[in-house]
Enzyme design. Structure first.
Site, short mmCIF file in Angstrom:
data_model
loop_
_atom_site.label_atom_id
_atom_site.label_comp_id
_atom_site.label_asym_id
_atom_site.label_seq_id
_atom_site.Cartn_x
_atom_site.Cartn_y
_atom_site.Cartn_z
N ARG A 164 -9.28 -8.93 2.74
CA ARG A 164 -8.28 -8.37 3.66
C ARG A 164 -8.48 -6.86 3.80
O ARG A 164 -8.48 -6.31 4.90
CB ARG A 164 -6.88 -8.67 3.11
CG ARG A 164 -5.71 -8.12 3.92
CD ARG A 164 -4.41 -8.44 3.18
NE ARG A 164 -3.21 -8.16 3.95
CZ ARG A 164 -2.52 -7.04 3.88
NH1 ARG A 164 -2.92 -6.08 3.07
NH2 ARG A 164 -1.41 -6.90 4.59
N GLN A 196 0.49 -12.37 9.52
CA GLN A 196 1.03 -11.12 8.97
C GLN A 196 0.22 -9.88 9.37
O GLN A 196 0.79 -8.80 9.55
CB GLN A 196 1.07 -11.25 7.44
CG GLN A 196 1.88 -10.17 6.74
CD GLN A 196 1.18 -9.67 5.50
OE1 GLN A 196 0.10 -9.08 5.56
NE2 GLN A 196 1.80 -9.89 4.36
N GLN A 247 0.82 -1.20 0.00
CA GLN A 247 0.00 0.00 0.00
C GLN A 247 0.86 1.26 0.00
O GLN A 247 1.89 1.31 0.66
CB GLN A 247 -0.89 -0.02 1.26
CG GLN A 247 -2.19 0.70 1.08
CD GLN A 247 -3.23 0.26 2.09
OE1 GLN A 247 -3.24 -0.87 2.53
NE2 GLN A 247 -4.13 1.15 2.45
N HIS A 273 -0.45 -4.08 10.98
CA HIS A 273 0.65 -4.91 11.54
C HIS A 273 0.86 -4.66 13.03
O HIS A 273 1.98 -4.55 13.50
CB HIS A 273 1.94 -4.70 10.74
CG HIS A 273 1.77 -5.01 9.28
ND1 HIS A 273 1.62 -6.30 8.81
CD2 HIS A 273 1.67 -4.20 8.20
CE1 HIS A 273 1.44 -6.26 7.50
NE2 HIS A 273 1.46 -5.01 7.11
N SER A 302 4.07 -6.54 2.80
CA SER A 302 2.70 -6.49 3.34
C SER A 302 1.72 -7.05 2.31
O SER A 302 1.76 -8.23 1.98
CB SER A 302 2.37 -5.05 3.75
OG SER A 302 1.14 -5.01 4.44
N LEU A 303 0.84 -6.21 1.77
CA LEU A 303 -0.10 -6.63 0.73
C LEU A 303 0.61 -7.34 -0.42
O LEU A 303 0.09 -8.29 -1.02
CB LEU A 303 -0.81 -5.38 0.21
CG LEU A 303 -1.37 -5.42 -1.21
CD1 LEU A 303 -2.63 -6.25 -1.23
CD2 LEU A 303 -1.62 -4.04 -1.75
#
Length: 290
Positions: free
Chosen positions: A112, A243, A9, A194, A87-88
């Site tokens: 998500r 995660q 992101q 996170h 991440s993503l």
């Protein structure tokens, strides 16, 4: 060995993916399929949307995923030796390595995004970038604060993002500046990604991941939560679930990939953020975009 890395992101921009749509029939079919799966015209937002529209979590995450995965699909002889995503980006990495189908990957990314959005609405929370302070100093100060604030993104040496409640992050920023941080900057994000505050989203996503079919990837994926290579489906699923509430160990992932033989890192997706981070983590490695 070549590692392909996929952004998260923040890498979105208006017009993203438009050239792919216009120049490749297979890319166009994937974009149309995505509109169908998501139930709204995401291509219109990607190609013509304002920065504000692109910043909405339910748009941003699928948009970056689509740009990355469709771009990878247009590469001739795409054979990464290893993959990782920030991440993503971990979902993009899994799809391109054949662990997840395009359709299932997109559905999970959309779920998500929506789950994270709902978790953000439950607890007012934020993130902050801390510059030029050792990781252990940041970790120690966060541990001593009353309230939820944790190290969330280990981006590169001297750049760590913390995540938590607004009060705890604000307090941590004051203490970190006093401890010598060059900057402690609150980020314009919707919530504490996170961190333990994403627990409602983790539970929601866990159910979706458990009911999705995964396959053994064609190469190791270095996962965010432990920075270790995985090819085992059960391990990949467990790490993907962890995660959301665990940190992104990007620094450690890149270091481990280099230790395991990676000499070139190719960023596949919008922007050049990961190329910049790789250069700071492993100056000797070659970096490129697609």
């Amino acid at each position: 060995m070549t590692a392909y890395v996929f952004p998260g992101q923040g890498a979105q921009f208006s017009g993203m993916g438009k050239n792919l749509y216009e120049s490749s029939e297979s890319a166009r079919q994937m974009f149309e399929k995505a509109n169908e799966i998501l139930g709204f015209d995401i291509t219109k937002v990607m190609f013509e949307g304002t920065d504000e529209e692109l910043k909405q979590t339910n748009v941003t995450q699928p948009a970056i995923f689509l740009h990355s995965v469709i771009l990878a699909s247009t590469i001739e002889d795409f054979k990464p030796d290893m993959v990782a995503g920030h991440s993503l980006g971990e979902f993009s990495a899994l799809v391109t390595a054949g662990a997840l189908s395009f359709e299932d990957g997109l559905k999970l990314v959309s779920q998500r995004a929506n789950a994270m959005q709902r978790a953000c609405e439950i607890n007012p929370s934020t993130m902050a970038a801390i510059l030029n302070l050792a990781d252990n100093v940041v970790e120690d100060i966060c541990a001593g604060i009353d309230g939820v604030v944790v190290a969330a993104n280990y981006n590169c040496p001297g750049q760590l993002v913390i995540s938590g409640t607004v009060e705890a992050v604000t307090e941590a920023c004051e203490q970190l500046k006093a401890a010598g941080a060059k900057r402690a900057l609150i980020l314009p994000v919707g919530g504490a990604f996170h961190s333990p505050l994403m627990e409602p989203a983790r539970e929601e996503l866990a159910a979706a991941i458990e009911s999705t079919t995964f396959s053994t990837p064609s190469c190791p994926i270095y996962q965010n939560v432990n920075a270790q290579p995985s090819t085992d489906v059960a391990t990949i699923k467990a790490n993907l679930i962890a995660q959301l509430t665990g940190p992104v160990r990007w620094t450690q992932s890149v270091q481990n990939m280099v230790a395991d033989g990676a000499t070139k890192f190719v960023e596949c997706g919008p922007g050049k953020v990961l190329q910049g981070l790789v250069k700071k983590i492993a100056p000797e490695a070659e970096t490129a975009g697609v």
